[in-house]
Design a protein around this motif. Sequence first.
Motif, PDB file in Angstrom:
ATOM      1  N   GLU A 117     -29.617   0.579 -30.206  1.00  0.00           N
ATOM      2  CA  GLU A 117     -28.382  -0.304 -30.397  1.00  0.00           C
ATOM      3  C   GLU A 117     -29.930  -0.784 -31.987  1.00  0.00           C
ATOM      4  OE1 GLU A 117     -26.250  -3.194 -29.622  1.00  0.00           O
ATOM      5  OE2 GLU A 117     -25.920  -1.693 -27.131  1.00  0.00           O
ATOM      6  N   LEU A 118     -29.347  -0.665 -33.459  1.00  0.00           N
ATOM      7  CA  LEU A 118     -30.477  -1.239 -34.181  1.00  0.00           C
ATOM      8  C   LEU A 118     -29.579  -2.003 -35.153  1.00  0.00           C
ATOM      9  CD1 LEU A 118     -31.058   2.516 -35.912  1.00  0.00           C
ATOM     10  CD2 LEU A 118     -31.987   1.516 -34.233  1.00  0.00           C
ATOM     11  N   GLY A 119     -30.344  -2.897 -34.901  1.00  0.00           N
ATOM     12  CA  GLY A 119     -30.084  -3.737 -35.867  1.00  0.00           C
ATOM     13  C   GLY A 119     -30.633  -4.623 -37.142  1.00  0.00           C
ATOM     14  N   LEU A 120     -29.653  -4.102 -37.787  1.00  0.00           N
ATOM     15  CA  LEU A 120     -30.076  -3.563 -39.194  1.00  0.00           C
ATOM     16  C   LEU A 120     -29.390  -4.766 -40.049  1.00  0.00           C
ATOM     17  CD1 LEU A 120     -30.238  -1.927 -41.864  1.00  0.00           C
ATOM     18  CD2 LEU A 120     -27.514  -1.546 -41.795  1.00  0.00           C
ATOM     19  N   GLN A 121     -28.324  -5.231 -39.598  1.00  0.00           N
ATOM     20  CA  GLN A 121     -27.793  -7.143 -40.438  1.00  0.00           C
ATOM     21  C   GLN A 121     -27.248  -6.625 -41.723  1.00  0.00           C
ATOM     22  OE1 GLN A 121     -27.655  -7.516 -37.966  1.00  0.00           O
ATOM     23  NE2 GLN A 121     -29.540  -7.556 -36.694  1.00  0.00           N
ATOM     24  N   THR A 122     -27.560  -5.682 -42.559  1.00  0.00           N
ATOM     25  CA  THR A 122     -27.198  -5.530 -44.230  1.00  0.00           C
ATOM     26  C   THR A 122     -27.918  -4.438 -44.526  1.00  0.00           C
ATOM     27  OG1 THR A 122     -26.616  -6.196 -45.565  1.00  0.00           O
ATOM     28  CG2 THR A 122     -28.432  -7.438 -45.032  1.00  0.00           C
ATOM     29  N   ALA A 123     -26.782  -3.583 -44.959  1.00  0.00           N
ATOM     30  CA  ALA A 123     -27.772  -2.468 -46.394  1.00  0.00           C
ATOM     31  C   ALA A 123     -28.157  -2.969 -47.963  1.00  0.00           C
ATOM     32  CB  ALA A 123     -26.905  -1.608 -46.563  1.00  0.00           C
ATOM     33  N   ASN A 124     -28.087  -4.660 -47.439  1.00  0.00           N
ATOM     34  CA  ASN A 124     -28.519  -4.660 -49.172  1.00  0.00           C
ATOM     35  C   ASN A 124     -30.173  -5.334 -48.937  1.00  0.00           C
ATOM     36  OD1 ASN A 124     -29.409  -6.711 -51.299  1.00  0.00           O
ATOM     37  ND2 ASN A 124     -27.532  -7.211 -51.749  1.00  0.00           N
ATOM     38  N   ASP A 125     -30.861  -4.808 -49.803  1.00  0.00           N
ATOM     39  CA  ASP A 125     -32.343  -4.708 -49.658  1.00  0.00           C
ATOM     40  C   ASP A 125     -32.680  -6.153 -50.082  1.00  0.00           C
ATOM     41  OD1 ASP A 125     -33.454  -2.238 -48.653  1.00  0.00           O
ATOM     42  OD2 ASP A 125     -33.756  -1.533 -50.469  1.00  0.00           O
ATOM     43  N   THR A 143     -24.552  -0.225 -34.566  1.00  0.00           N
ATOM     44  CA  THR A 143     -25.253  -1.035 -35.975  1.00  0.00           C
ATOM     45  C   THR A 143     -25.284  -1.304 -35.476  1.00  0.00           C
ATOM     46  OG1 THR A 143     -25.991   1.322 -36.615  1.00  0.00           O
ATOM     47  CG2 THR A 143     -26.208  -0.959 -37.913  1.00  0.00           C
ATOM     48  N   HIS A 144     -25.719  -3.463 -35.717  1.00  0.00           N
ATOM     49  CA  HIS A 144     -25.417  -4.208 -35.848  1.00  0.00           C
ATOM     50  C   HIS A 144     -24.988  -4.825 -37.507  1.00  0.00           C
ATOM     51  CE1 HIS A 144     -26.632  -5.071 -31.510  1.00  0.00           C
ATOM     52  NE2 HIS A 144     -26.527  -3.815 -31.597  1.00  0.00           N
ATOM     53  N   LEU A 145     -24.418  -5.664 -37.438  1.00  0.00           N
ATOM     54  CA  LEU A 145     -24.055  -6.084 -38.569  1.00  0.00           C
ATOM     55  C   LEU A 145     -23.447  -7.472 -38.604  1.00  0.00           C
ATOM     56  CD1 LEU A 145     -21.460  -3.379 -40.263  1.00  0.00           C
ATOM     57  CD2 LEU A 145     -24.327  -3.361 -40.762  1.00  0.00           C
ATOM     58  N   ILE A 146     -24.362  -8.231 -39.550  1.00  0.00           N
ATOM     59  CA  ILE A 146     -23.772  -9.835 -39.542  1.00  0.00           C
ATOM     60  C   ILE A 146     -22.722 -10.195 -40.838  1.00  0.00           C
ATOM     61  CG2 ILE A 146     -25.330 -12.048 -38.943  1.00  0.00           C
ATOM     62  CD1 ILE A 146     -27.346 -11.245 -38.395  1.00  0.00           C
ATOM     63  N   LEU A 147     -21.688 -10.723 -40.231  1.00  0.00           N
ATOM     64  CA  LEU A 147     -20.631 -10.921 -41.941  1.00  0.00           C
ATOM     65  C   LEU A 147     -21.280 -12.367 -42.215  1.00  0.00           C
ATOM     66  CD1 LEU A 147     -17.878  -9.436 -40.908  1.00  0.00           C
ATOM     67  CD2 LEU A 147     -19.405  -7.795 -42.080  1.00  0.00           C
ATOM     68  N   GLY A 148     -21.901 -12.919 -42.979  1.00  0.00           N
ATOM     69  CA  GLY A 148     -21.808 -14.059 -43.839  1.00  0.00           C
ATOM     70  C   GLY A 148     -23.180 -14.896 -44.117  1.00  0.00           C
ATOM     71  N   LEU A 149     -24.016 -13.862 -44.122  1.00  0.00           N
ATOM     72  CA  LEU A 149     -25.757 -13.267 -44.146  1.00  0.00           C
ATOM     73  C   LEU A 149     -25.603 -14.806 -46.281  1.00  0.00           C
ATOM     74  CD1 LEU A 149     -27.146 -10.570 -43.244  1.00  0.00           C
ATOM     75  CD2 LEU A 149     -27.355 -12.527 -41.881  1.00  0.00           C
ATOM     76  N   PRO A 167     -20.711 -12.806 -36.968  1.00  0.00           N
ATOM     77  CA  PRO A 167     -21.074 -13.666 -37.670  1.00  0.00           C
ATOM     78  C   PRO A 167     -21.960 -14.509 -38.187  1.00  0.00           C
ATOM     79  CG  PRO A 167     -19.753 -14.480 -35.896  1.00  0.00           C
ATOM     80  CD  PRO A 167     -19.653 -13.033 -35.043  1.00  0.00           C
ATOM     81  N   LEU A 168     -22.719 -14.734 -38.573  1.00  0.00           N
ATOM     82  CA  LEU A 168     -23.489 -15.712 -39.395  1.00  0.00           C
ATOM     83  C   LEU A 168     -22.959 -16.947 -38.388  1.00  0.00           C
ATOM     84  CD1 LEU A 168     -26.834 -16.217 -39.801  1.00  0.00           C
ATOM     85  CD2 LEU A 168     -25.495 -16.817 -41.864  1.00  0.00           C
ATOM     86  N   HIS A 169     -23.993 -17.370 -37.715  1.00  0.00           N
ATOM     87  CA  HIS A 169     -24.371 -18.614 -36.521  1.00  0.00           C
ATOM     88  C   HIS A 169     -25.368 -18.476 -36.511  1.00  0.00           C
ATOM     89  CE1 HIS A 169     -24.136 -16.633 -33.282  1.00  0.00           C
ATOM     90  NE2 HIS A 169     -25.134 -16.952 -33.154  1.00  0.00           N
TER      91      HIS A 169
END
Length: 308
Positions: free
Chosen positions: A144-152, A183-189, A216-218
């Motif tokens: 399980e990879l904590g990526l969160q976003t592909a935006n550098d 893959t872990h993604l966070i929406l709302g960064l 969700p970003l919390h």
Amino acid sequence: MGLDSYVNTFGVQCKLRYGQRLKKLTIDAKFTCPNRDGTLGRGGCTFCNVESFSHEHGTIDSIGVQLAKGRERSQAKSSKFIAYFQAYTSTYDEYQVLKEKYDQAIEDDDIVGLCVGTRPDCVPDEVIALLVSYQQRGLEVWLELGLQTANDDTLKRINRGHGFADYQDTVKRARGAGIKVCTHLILGLPGETHADFLHTHQAVLEAGVDGLKLHPLHVVDGSTMAKAWRAGRLPLLSLEDYAYSASELIRYTPKEIIFHRVTAYAKKPVLLAPSWCGYRWNGLVAIEDNLKQQGGQGHYLLEHKVKA
């Protein structure tokens, strides 16, 4: 009808293979993180509770005791389990230390799987080979990879300490060796929009992935983001906006990809905002309603295929 009617969930896949849902038993094995031990930095990611860093992990139970307590909390809903190294960076240690801890977690016959949560920049080849060895023994193995976003730019803003290229490299090596990647993604960064969520999702699909977790970003007490939120400088997604964005990502996801999670929640007093993240079912019900009305997993891909 339930979320399983619209999404290829981890629970569905477990039922097909094992005849039951597999409960993930979370483990804190006293790992640390290069973003808090000084290797990359000491502040941690801006969404983390950094106040706990000075206390390390405190007094915690052995791996065996944690698993036993996890079984008790499952209330006999499962007879088979997955050992889930969830806390911090669970591949960030010497090879022998990792092997000893992983071995302890899979000693009992009712443990049929191993999930290892980590950062994309902390997975050397020897760790991948170690995970392959467990898979060869018949275990259900997930990296399980904590990526969160592909935006550098966003990764830098939230102090992750790695870039999207690190993720691409690890995914290529892990999946090339036969290890499944979630893959872990966070929406709302901060600074990101729905278009950014779609971009990240597409980039992850192009890199190759077997499973997804959406969060969700919390804001939690003690985090750097908490200061920005208290100052009124951190807008957060409403329940409606999160459900819409998560559902859209699901509709763009091929049906063979497994969703391990589509939302998340936290408990007060640690949770500061948004308030809807304080209740487990809020996000699930909102997403299910949206999928029911607009189409489930793979809908847009199927729609495009039909039109073509």
